[in-house]
Enzyme design. Sequence first.
Site, PDB file in Angstrom:
ATOM      1  N   TRP A 158       0.841  -1.195   0.000  1.00 20.21           N
ATOM      2  CA  TRP A 158       0.000   0.000   0.000  1.00 20.21           C
ATOM      3  C   TRP A 158       0.875   1.243   0.000  1.00 20.21           C
ATOM      4  O   TRP A 158       1.300   1.716   1.057  1.00 20.21           O
ATOM      5  CB  TRP A 158      -0.921  -0.010   1.226  1.00 20.21           C
ATOM      6  CG  TRP A 158      -1.946  -1.082   1.108  1.00 20.21           C
ATOM      7  CD1 TRP A 158      -3.109  -0.993   0.394  1.00 20.21           C
ATOM      8  CD2 TRP A 158      -1.922  -2.394   1.680  1.00 20.21           C
ATOM      9  NE1 TRP A 158      -3.799  -2.174   0.477  1.00 20.21           N
ATOM     10  CE2 TRP A 158      -3.107  -3.056   1.263  1.00 20.21           C
ATOM     11  CE3 TRP A 158      -1.019  -3.083   2.489  1.00 20.21           C
ATOM     12  CZ2 TRP A 158      -3.400  -4.358   1.633  1.00 20.21           C
ATOM     13  CZ3 TRP A 158      -1.322  -4.387   2.854  1.00 20.21           C
ATOM     14  CH2 TRP A 158      -2.497  -5.016   2.426  1.00 20.21           C
ATOM     15  N   HIS A 177      -6.975   1.950   1.270  1.00 22.62           N
ATOM     16  CA  HIS A 177      -8.050   0.997   0.982  1.00 22.62           C
ATOM     17  C   HIS A 177      -9.226   1.331   1.903  1.00 22.62           C
ATOM     18  O   HIS A 177      -9.093   2.153   2.821  1.00 22.62           O
ATOM     19  CB  HIS A 177      -7.593  -0.459   1.153  1.00 22.62           C
ATOM     20  CG  HIS A 177      -6.897  -0.771   2.446  1.00 22.62           C
ATOM     21  ND1 HIS A 177      -6.451  -2.025   2.778  1.00 22.62           N
ATOM     22  CD2 HIS A 177      -6.586   0.014   3.519  1.00 22.62           C
ATOM     23  CE1 HIS A 177      -5.884  -2.005   3.973  1.00 22.62           C
ATOM     24  NE2 HIS A 177      -5.959  -0.780   4.443  1.00 22.62           N
ATOM     25  N   ARG A 203      -3.413   5.890  -3.657  1.00 21.99           N
ATOM     26  CA  ARG A 203      -2.100   5.234  -3.543  1.00 21.99           C
ATOM     27  C   ARG A 203      -1.075   6.062  -4.293  1.00 21.99           C
ATOM     28  O   ARG A 203      -1.356   6.563  -5.385  1.00 21.99           O
ATOM     29  CB  ARG A 203      -2.143   3.831  -4.142  1.00 21.99           C
ATOM     30  CG  ARG A 203      -3.136   2.964  -3.424  1.00 21.99           C
ATOM     31  CD  ARG A 203      -2.652   1.587  -3.123  1.00 21.99           C
ATOM     32  NE  ARG A 203      -3.749   0.881  -2.469  1.00 21.99           N
ATOM     33  CZ  ARG A 203      -4.137  -0.340  -2.775  1.00 21.99           C
ATOM     34  NH1 ARG A 203      -3.493  -1.010  -3.716  1.00 21.99           N
ATOM     35  NH2 ARG A 203      -5.136  -0.906  -2.141  1.00 21.99           N
ATOM     36  N   GLN A 217     -13.084   1.769  -3.859  1.00 23.18           N
ATOM     37  CA  GLN A 217     -13.261   0.384  -3.431  1.00 23.18           C
ATOM     38  C   GLN A 217     -14.639   0.283  -2.769  1.00 23.18           C
ATOM     39  O   GLN A 217     -15.195   1.285  -2.316  1.00 23.18           O
ATOM     40  CB  GLN A 217     -12.199  -0.028  -2.395  1.00 23.18           C
ATOM     41  CG  GLN A 217     -10.829  -0.272  -2.996  1.00 23.18           C
ATOM     42  CD  GLN A 217      -9.861  -0.912  -2.008  1.00 23.18           C
ATOM     43  OE1 GLN A 217     -10.089  -0.926  -0.803  1.00 23.18           O
ATOM     44  NE2 GLN A 217      -8.768  -1.443  -2.523  1.00 23.18           N
ATOM     45  N   VAL A 260      -7.090 -11.074   7.006  1.00 23.08           N
ATOM     46  CA  VAL A 260      -7.993 -12.222   6.873  1.00 23.08           C
ATOM     47  C   VAL A 260      -7.198 -13.524   6.961  1.00 23.08           C
ATOM     48  O   VAL A 260      -6.007 -13.565   6.682  1.00 23.08           O
ATOM     49  CB  VAL A 260      -8.777 -12.180   5.531  1.00 23.08           C
ATOM     50  CG1 VAL A 260      -9.857 -11.134   5.579  1.00 23.08           C
ATOM     51  CG2 VAL A 260      -7.842 -11.971   4.348  1.00 23.08           C
ATOM     52  N   ALA A 302     -14.815 -10.713   5.123  1.00 24.27           N
ATOM     53  CA  ALA A 302     -14.659  -9.351   4.612  1.00 24.27           C
ATOM     54  C   ALA A 302     -14.247  -9.453   3.154  1.00 24.27           C
ATOM     55  O   ALA A 302     -13.734 -10.483   2.710  1.00 24.27           O
ATOM     56  CB  ALA A 302     -13.601  -8.601   5.409  1.00 24.27           C
TER      57      ALA A 302
HETATM   58  N1  DAH Z   1      -7.946  -3.935   1.156  1.00 16.26           N
HETATM   59  C1  DAH Z   1      -7.481  -4.851   0.125  1.00 16.26           C
HETATM   60  C2  DAH Z   1      -6.711  -4.083  -0.930  1.00 16.26           C
HETATM   61  O1  DAH Z   1      -6.800  -2.911  -0.969  1.00 16.26           O
HETATM   62  C3  DAH Z   1      -8.645  -5.545  -0.497  1.00 16.26           C
HETATM   63  C4  DAH Z   1      -9.241  -6.552   0.429  1.00 16.26           C
HETATM   64  C5  DAH Z   1      -8.785  -7.851   0.438  1.00 16.26           C
HETATM   65  C6  DAH Z   1     -10.252  -6.189   1.282  1.00 16.26           C
HETATM   66  C7  DAH Z   1      -9.301  -8.783   1.274  1.00 16.26           C
HETATM   67  C8  DAH Z   1     -10.780  -7.135   2.170  1.00 16.26           C
HETATM   68  C9  DAH Z   1     -10.294  -8.435   2.138  1.00 16.26           C
HETATM   69  O2  DAH Z   1     -11.744  -6.830   3.018  1.00 16.26           O
HETATM   70  O3  DAH Z   1     -10.849  -9.353   2.961  1.00 16.26           O
HETATM   71  O4  DAH Z   1      -6.054  -4.679  -1.732  1.00 16.26           O
END
Ligand code: DAH
Length: 336
Positions: A158, A177, A203, A217, A260, A302
């Site tokens: 990120w 995100h 980003r 997102q 996760v 999630a």
């Molecule tokens: N936040 C991640 C990204 O920006 C995307 C993401 C992946 C969100 C897995 C989630 C998750 O909630 O469970 O690449």
Amino acid sequence: MKNTESVLKKIENLQESASSQLKNNADSNVLEDWRIKFLGRNGELSELMKVMKEVSSEDKRVIGPKLNQLKDNLNKLFESAKESSAQNLNDENSFDITLPGKNLSYGSLHPTTLIIREICEAFRSMGFQIHEGNEIETEKYNFDLLNIPSDHPARDQWDTIWLDLKNSNDKYLLRTHTSPMQARIMEKNDPPIRVVVPGKCYRYEATDATHEWEFHQIEGLAIDKNISFSELKGTLYQMARKIFGSDQKVRFRCDFFPFVEPGVDMSILWEGKWIEILGAGMVHPKVLSGVGYDPNEYSGFAFGIGPERVSMLKNKIKDIRNFHANDLRFLSQFVS
Ligand code: DAH
């Protein structure tokens, strides 16, 4: 000394040329030009008036009233021409009602707004609430509470735009995100939770046809007792069918996201190829305990979707930068 005869002739000529030059139905610009030419401060009437200084007092008695008469006449001509042109404007027969009108251009919803609404509606129909969050985040929510400690290599994923806001307790950034909203929502609510969070992310990275530094997102979060991986699969599969069609095929593969466990990505079969559209997983026990939930009591899943990517597939958009280029040739294709 001026010759009286020649002055009287000039008065007559001016009367004639002024009235012949005042056209019927003149518009206001033409009328104004006429007024300046004949009645203006340096106009022809003023010019003629100057002879009064050069004639004998005897002649003045003849010429004076004639000049006043001329002035009067020209003023009357002007007033009545002005009146008739105003009347014409109000006269229904003076314009062509069959002429096409001016087109009004209406605003319309941006393609990103349209796809976000469509995706959120798919989740809303499955019982999810829609919630929005802040774009300025703190390091704590963007990283720490998501099990991404400062020395963790995952932070490299990120590329962060840090903000120079002085705060002794935390560092500010533009959220990379929408995942920080997971922790914010869990902190404020008790389970069961079913929520989607659309919003902008940032980003610090070079742009190309598939990467923007400012993009959207849609985060999703479901927390309850006994939520299992099959609920994750079923919910996301159902969303894909709502968005892409009832025979849409999806594929889940292992992926890694620190917040996760297990983590997956979901691809859709699109024009013969598997294309990744989201990341997801079962919420990590550390994330649950970080916000005060007991991981032995609650579980959940999630996910994070890139709506521009989804719109690009659906609408055959080749370059993600179109969404921010502000080009009406692109945007007007989405007017419904
Ligand atoms: N936040 C991640 C990204 O920006 C995307 C993401 C992946 C969100 C897995 C989630 C998750 O909630 O469970 O690449």
